[in-house]
Write an enzyme that holds these catalytic residues in place. Sequence first.
Site, PDB file in Angstrom:
ATOM      1  N   CYS A 280       0.810  -1.220   0.000  1.00 33.32           N
ATOM      2  CA  CYS A 280       0.000   0.000   0.000  1.00 33.32           C
ATOM      3  C   CYS A 280       0.844   1.271   0.000  1.00 33.32           C
ATOM      4  O   CYS A 280       0.304   2.367  -0.137  1.00 33.32           O
ATOM      5  CB  CYS A 280      -0.927   0.010   1.211  1.00 33.32           C
ATOM      6  SG  CYS A 280      -1.857  -1.529   1.414  1.00 33.32           S
ATOM      7  N   HIS A 433      -2.963   6.890   6.646  1.00 35.76           N
ATOM      8  CA  HIS A 433      -3.277   5.694   5.847  1.00 35.76           C
ATOM      9  C   HIS A 433      -4.756   5.370   6.014  1.00 35.76           C
ATOM     10  O   HIS A 433      -5.447   5.123   5.038  1.00 35.76           O
ATOM     11  CB  HIS A 433      -2.392   4.534   6.303  1.00 35.76           C
ATOM     12  CG  HIS A 433      -2.611   3.270   5.542  1.00 35.76           C
ATOM     13  ND1 HIS A 433      -2.336   3.145   4.203  1.00 35.76           N
ATOM     14  CD2 HIS A 433      -3.097   2.067   5.944  1.00 35.76           C
ATOM     15  CE1 HIS A 433      -2.636   1.925   3.804  1.00 35.76           C
ATOM     16  NE2 HIS A 433      -3.098   1.245   4.833  1.00 35.76           N
ATOM     17  N   HIS A 471      -9.689   2.273  -0.707  1.00 29.28           N
ATOM     18  CA  HIS A 471      -8.278   1.891  -0.655  1.00 29.28           C
ATOM     19  C   HIS A 471      -7.869   1.344  -2.018  1.00 29.28           C
ATOM     20  O   HIS A 471      -8.253   0.239  -2.395  1.00 29.28           O
ATOM     21  CB  HIS A 471      -8.074   0.839   0.432  1.00 29.28           C
ATOM     22  CG  HIS A 471      -6.639   0.579   0.765  1.00 29.28           C
ATOM     23  ND1 HIS A 471      -5.592   0.987  -0.025  1.00 29.28           N
ATOM     24  CD2 HIS A 471      -6.068  -0.066   1.823  1.00 29.28           C
ATOM     25  CE1 HIS A 471      -4.457   0.614   0.509  1.00 29.28           C
ATOM     26  NE2 HIS A 471      -4.718  -0.021   1.650  1.00 29.28           N
TER      27      HIS A 471
END
Length: 632
Positions: A280, A433, A471
Amino acid sequence: MSRLPIIVGFGGYNAAGRSSFHHGFRRMVIESLDAATRQETLAGLGVMTRIINANSDGFQDRDGNPLTAAEIEARYGEQILQATLIRRIEKTYFDVDATPWQQSLTVMPEAGPVSFVVSRRQLPDPLPASWSVSELPSGDFKVELAENCQVRVESTRDMPVKSAGQLPTNFDPGELYNSRFHPRALQMTIVGVSDALHSVGIPWETIRASVNPDEIAVYAGNVMSQLDENGLGGMMQSRLKGGRVSAKQLPLGLNTMPADFVNAYVLGNVGTTGCATGACATFLYNLKMGIEAIQSGRSRVVVVGNSEAPVTQEIIDGFAAMSALGTLDGLKKIEGCDSPDLRRSSRPFGDNCGFTIAESSQFVVLMDDELTVELGAQVYGAATDVFINADGFKKSISAPGPGNYITLAKAVAAARDLLGMDAVRKHSMVHAHGSSTPANRVTESELFDRIAGAFDITDWPIAAVKAYVGHSIGPASGDQLVAALGSFEYGLVPGIKTIDRVADDVHGERLHISTTDTPIEQLQVAFINSKGFGGNNATGVIIAPSVVKSMLAKRYSPDVMAAYEERLQGVRERALEYDRAATHGQFNIVYNFGEQLIDDKAMTISDARITIPGLDKPIEYKACDRYQDMRD
């Protein structure tokens, strides 16, 4: 003297729409915008979603009747909003209530053999051992099964994951250029990098002619490769589906293809290229390479980005098997009802049950400060540092560790050393995040709170844009970065509007986590934080355009800066011309397939340089004095 990596352009597409000129950011904070800006944002999204039409004369309804911006908001505003951000997975991807799959069956003979007829072409070779085959007068074959036989039949099942961050409804990147056989992530690469290049306001030919060919770099890629039917997904499915692998599926499926496509079909780049993947944190990994290339002087122009298209049933199955995704049942428990709001699936730092998968393509264009001033380029900010650290020994590959503490602490210290402690304490924010998992809300908030304590920061503004766009894996920190540029422009920290309140187990003593948009005065620095699976932790330092211009004024004379400002006016107007055109649906995609090809046999090669046909400057071999003290 280190060169400053300045962000002179940015663009792309995600669930909030087009990124350039802060359109995507404006969708996130649309409740906080003035009427004119809000209506312009809705009009642009209305064209993207095909709810309204547009041409050079203005906007029209589907019947061709003229529309004002106010009429668009009044008549279509809610419909446009519903066609963006996180929402129920649309059937153009797959049907979440009836997802195709193969049901395995055991066929058992009862009171005699089971028989059926197949054509010669369909007859398998070699024959299964349990088959007894005889030819019929018609030329077909009768098959008798004396034993049990395993078969698979087409069926469907209910997908427990119902929502995703999808590009705006009806916006198909593959329709904007000749995209035949291109996997979706590569389609998004082409349209995303085109948006970023046009936002610069300087023709690419001018930029390319201003530097040596090997002083341009592209760092781009993705994590999940290209796993749809035109990429590795189709290649791996073909035998099971009884089809054939195409010659394009494997090469186009590689995760380096976004960079390769930008080089070969957009920029015509012969300079440095690369792709670093870090789960990520992948966008920040590539940004770090771009920053270091400019700071060292190896590159003067760098294009950095990622493109990911993971809204496929196979990828969702994989993450769901890890219990990583928010499910319908999980949302039902949180909301206490049978019909939860899927638009609130992603709930960073609130009561949540997993992250929401999303697709996105985000690119930034970096220039060194000297070239920025020389060309009159716009300044959207600067990327000064990215810190990357692993977690060390750990019991579980998915568990957090010390790595993110190291990256964030280094980032805050670097910003303090560059801008001063006052800037960090009073004029900084964090783009978290914020994945929307129960573990993340605890571990990342504790991280922020402890680092804030170490640097004596209070009421640290925290944003988590995954609440809006989901995401997107590889480009996720790119989604965060372009939102940070929006915060610089509008002085707003996007609220986490998908939660009613911050969860009780969040560590927030020194943090400011709001459910509404929060004004922030004189924002000078944004920290982009990413916690990647496997211990791929990264934190980026992005400084505001006002700070960058102050730094430029200290490095360059007043006469140089005055000339820069004069050139900047024309650059800004060209960029705005593109913005106006794109708002009206003219995206001007850059795709040069089979054009301006270089004849490598016509290159001139000597012991000092290489001259390449079609490029304004040669590639000079730079003198190497490394290891001088170790040579004879």
